[in-house]
Write an enzyme that holds these catalytic residues in place. Structure first.
Site, PDB file in Angstrom:
ATOM      1  N   TYR A 217       0.838  -1.206   0.000  1.00 31.15           N
ATOM      2  CA  TYR A 217       0.000   0.000   0.000  1.00 31.15           C
ATOM      3  C   TYR A 217       0.869   1.251   0.000  1.00 31.15           C
ATOM      4  O   TYR A 217       0.627   2.192  -0.768  1.00 31.15           O
ATOM      5  CB  TYR A 217      -0.911  -0.014   1.221  1.00 31.15           C
ATOM      6  N   LYS A 221       0.925   4.234  -2.978  1.00 31.17           N
ATOM      7  CA  LYS A 221       0.637   5.646  -2.750  1.00 31.17           C
ATOM      8  C   LYS A 221       1.853   6.521  -3.061  1.00 31.17           C
ATOM      9  O   LYS A 221       1.698   7.674  -3.498  1.00 31.17           O
ATOM     10  CB  LYS A 221       0.166   5.859  -1.315  1.00 31.17           C
TER      11      LYS A 221
END
EC number: 1.1.1.330
Length: 341
Positions: A217, A221
């Site tokens: 994750y 990002k």
């Protein structure tokens, strides 16, 4: 002898000049080093609390269209409600049609025929060409002036990378990265031709500050941050504004936090801050085409970046400890729940 004296005289004068220049240089460097944090503090306070952002109408007048991914819940839903209140028609894209229908009905009951809505149920994790073709058909001929790249996915709980399920990794990359790329590429030609537009991409402190146990994750990002800064430079000459929107925790299903606080806004508070600070960097000073608009998040990012460094070993270690603790508590809760069954 006189020539030697003159020569020495010149040398002495030159040496004095060099010494004076060095002294002035050190003084200026000292003043700059002293003033830099003061100037930086003033800048962040002005950006977060005083200076207004650009008007939405500068990117497209009322009556044009805004496309929102992940529109049925949380931040996406609040963007839809806020943009409808400002007079923009809506294209709502999310996975569950029933939730989209409910949101569209709420907007219709409040604003009537003044605001038009279109919906498309789409599972971005599948990355199907047929879904993107349907989206293209939906937007063809529409003046889409605003794109909110909001759809996102994190890990179910913090997990070491070596233990991360393959499907979870794939879904995170497909939803956070590939979906954002494909939707944006679908809409940018129209924005370029009209010489105006706004692209907001929801990022995360998890990408700005490396986050152990959320490694996939965090990387996804971080990709959005780099991509947004590069894309912003490409589209700026065409009148299209790109803004990567950074945030810490918000009371959403993803964060699993229910109670808002000064450090954790609810989606409505966060969206209000974002739309009021368009074009302002907030806490993301000196990061191209990026904003951290919510006041407490902005101060947090500014402080950590300025005094510790966003990728410093200290920050990474703190992040690791925090997420190791979250993982332990999540696993204990799962054990308790399993015993109850």
């Amino acid at each position: 002898m006189s020539s030697i004296t003159e020569t020495f005289g010149v040398r002495i004068d030159a040496t004095n000049s060099l010494v004076q220049a060095a002294i002035y240089g050190f003084l200026l460097a000292g003043v700059a080093a002293f003033a830099a944090p003061i100037v930086s503090t003033i800048r962040v306070l002005l950006s977060l609390f005083v200076l207004p952002g650009k008007s939405l109408s500068s990117f497209g007048p009322r009556g044009t269209w805004a496309l929102i991914t992940g529109a049925s819940d949380g931040i996406g839903k609040e963007f839809a409600l806020a943009l409808a209140a400002k007079g923009y028609n809506l294209i709502l894209v999310s996975r569950t049609q029933s939730k989209l229908d409910s949101l569209a009905a709420d907007i219709s009951s409040k604003y009537g025929p003044k605001i038009s809505t279109k919906t498309l149920a789409m599972d971005f994790a599948q990355n199907k060409d047929s879904d993107y073709n349907n989206l293209k058909k939906l937007v063809d001929g529409l003046d889409v002036s605003i794109l909110i790249n909001n759809v996102g996915l994190s890990h179910s709980i913090p997990v070491p990378f070596a233990e991360t399920p393959k499907q979870e990794m794939t879904d995170i990359i497909m939803i956070n990265c590939m979906a954002t790329l494909r939707v944006t590429q679908l809409l940018t030609p129209g924005m370029i031709s009209r010489k105006r537009g706004l692209i907001l991409t929801m990022a995360s402190f998890g990408g700005f500050f490396p986050t152990p146990l959320l490694a996939t994750y965090s990387g996804s990002k971080a990709f959005l941050q780099q991509w947004s800064s590069a894309l912003g430079s490409e589209l700026e000459p065409h009148g299209v504004h790109v803004q990567c929107v950074q945030s810490h925790l918000i009371t959403t299903a993803m964060s699993k936090i229910r109670k808002p606080s000064a450090l954790v806004p609810n989606p409505k508070q966060f969206v209000k801050a974002t739309l009021s600070k368009l074009g302002r960097s907030g806490g993301a000073q000196n990061v191209a085409f990026t904003s951290t608009p919510y006041w407490s998040h902005g101060i947090m990012q500014w402080f950590l970046s300025r005094f510790l460094g966003e990728r410093s070993p200290i920050v990474v270690k703190i992040n690791r400890g925090m997420h190791e603790d979250i993982r332990r508590r999540a696993l204990r809760k799962a054990e308790r729940d399993a015993k109850k069954q």
